[in-house]
Design a protein around this motif. Sequence first.
Motif, PDB file in Angstrom:
ATOM      1  N   ASP A  10       3.849 -75.186  70.073  1.00  0.00           N
ATOM      2  CA  ASP A  10       5.236 -75.366  70.500  1.00  0.00           C
ATOM      3  C   ASP A  10       6.002 -76.233  69.513  1.00  0.00           C
ATOM      4  N   HIS A  34      12.709 -70.298  64.969  1.00  0.00           N
ATOM      5  CA  HIS A  34      12.366 -69.798  66.298  1.00  0.00           C
ATOM      6  C   HIS A  34      10.889 -69.427  66.297  1.00  0.00           C
ATOM      7  N   HIS A  60      10.490 -73.677  71.948  1.00  0.00           N
ATOM      8  CA  HIS A  60      10.189 -72.726  70.886  1.00  0.00           C
ATOM      9  C   HIS A  60      11.207 -72.755  69.752  1.00  0.00           C
ATOM     10  N   PRO A  74      -0.580 -74.161  73.324  1.00  0.00           N
ATOM     11  CA  PRO A  74       0.499 -73.423  72.660  1.00  0.00           C
ATOM     12  C   PRO A  74       0.970 -74.142  71.392  1.00  0.00           C
ATOM     13  N   ASP A  83       7.148 -68.192  67.429  1.00  0.00           N
ATOM     14  CA  ASP A  83       6.582 -67.074  68.191  1.00  0.00           C
ATOM     15  C   ASP A  83       5.954 -67.651  69.457  1.00  0.00           C
ATOM     16  N   PRO A  84       6.432 -67.273  70.629  1.00  0.00           N
ATOM     17  CA  PRO A  84       5.899 -67.854  71.871  1.00  0.00           C
ATOM     18  C   PRO A  84       4.446 -67.484  72.129  1.00  0.00           C
TER      19      PRO A  84
END
Length: 227
Positions: free
Chosen positions: A113, A99, A148, A111, A101-102
């Motif tokens: 992603d 997962h 994410h 980003p 980190d956004p």
Amino acid sequence: MKRLSRMMGFFLTLCLAVTATGCSPHSSSNESGDKPVVVAATAAPPTLDITQNAAAAIAQVLLYNVYETLTKIDDNGDLKPLLARSWQQSPDGLTYTFHLDPAARFASGAPVDAKAVAASLDNNRKNGIAVAKAQLGSIKTVRVKDAHTVVLHLSHPDNFLLFYLGCSAGVVIDPTVKTDLATHPAGSGPYVVTDFRPGHSVDLATSPNAWHLKPKVSHVQFLYFAD
């Protein structure tokens, strides 16, 4: 997991990084950021393309400073979250779900992603140097679950995978920047390369989009000497 990472302490030379936020004893520092930290070394990186050259000097400058990974090996040899803020392993050891980190951003502002992570891992395990291919050899497929979330499916259980993902084999590269990685690395770390003179020096400056770590020193210079 902490116990496993300690047992693998001797592997640290494979992904040793002299991080600019905690430089070597042979350096001068100024926490005000007014003057650069100067790190003196003898082995100069022949290139800055960490995906195509196994020279330890490259990772010593770039790993965790310019390039980041899903996991990170700290100074005690323990695994910590970095680009991935958490992960799960399936009971059979064949599936890892990461997962992201956004908040993670590349220096370009793009980003970090799941697509960027998947592209980097696929490139490293298929087209990277021999050691990267070996370290990521247990990965069968890399799947993007959502923006994410990245899922790794393995061909066999690999107790060392989380460690290897925190080494050079696991670096995540900005897919939106089309530069020559040999001279202009494109990562998500707290620093960017501002100047590279082969055999002489590598200059780092604070990334304009440092997302999780604000360096106390804005400029770091690695200088190389034959003696």
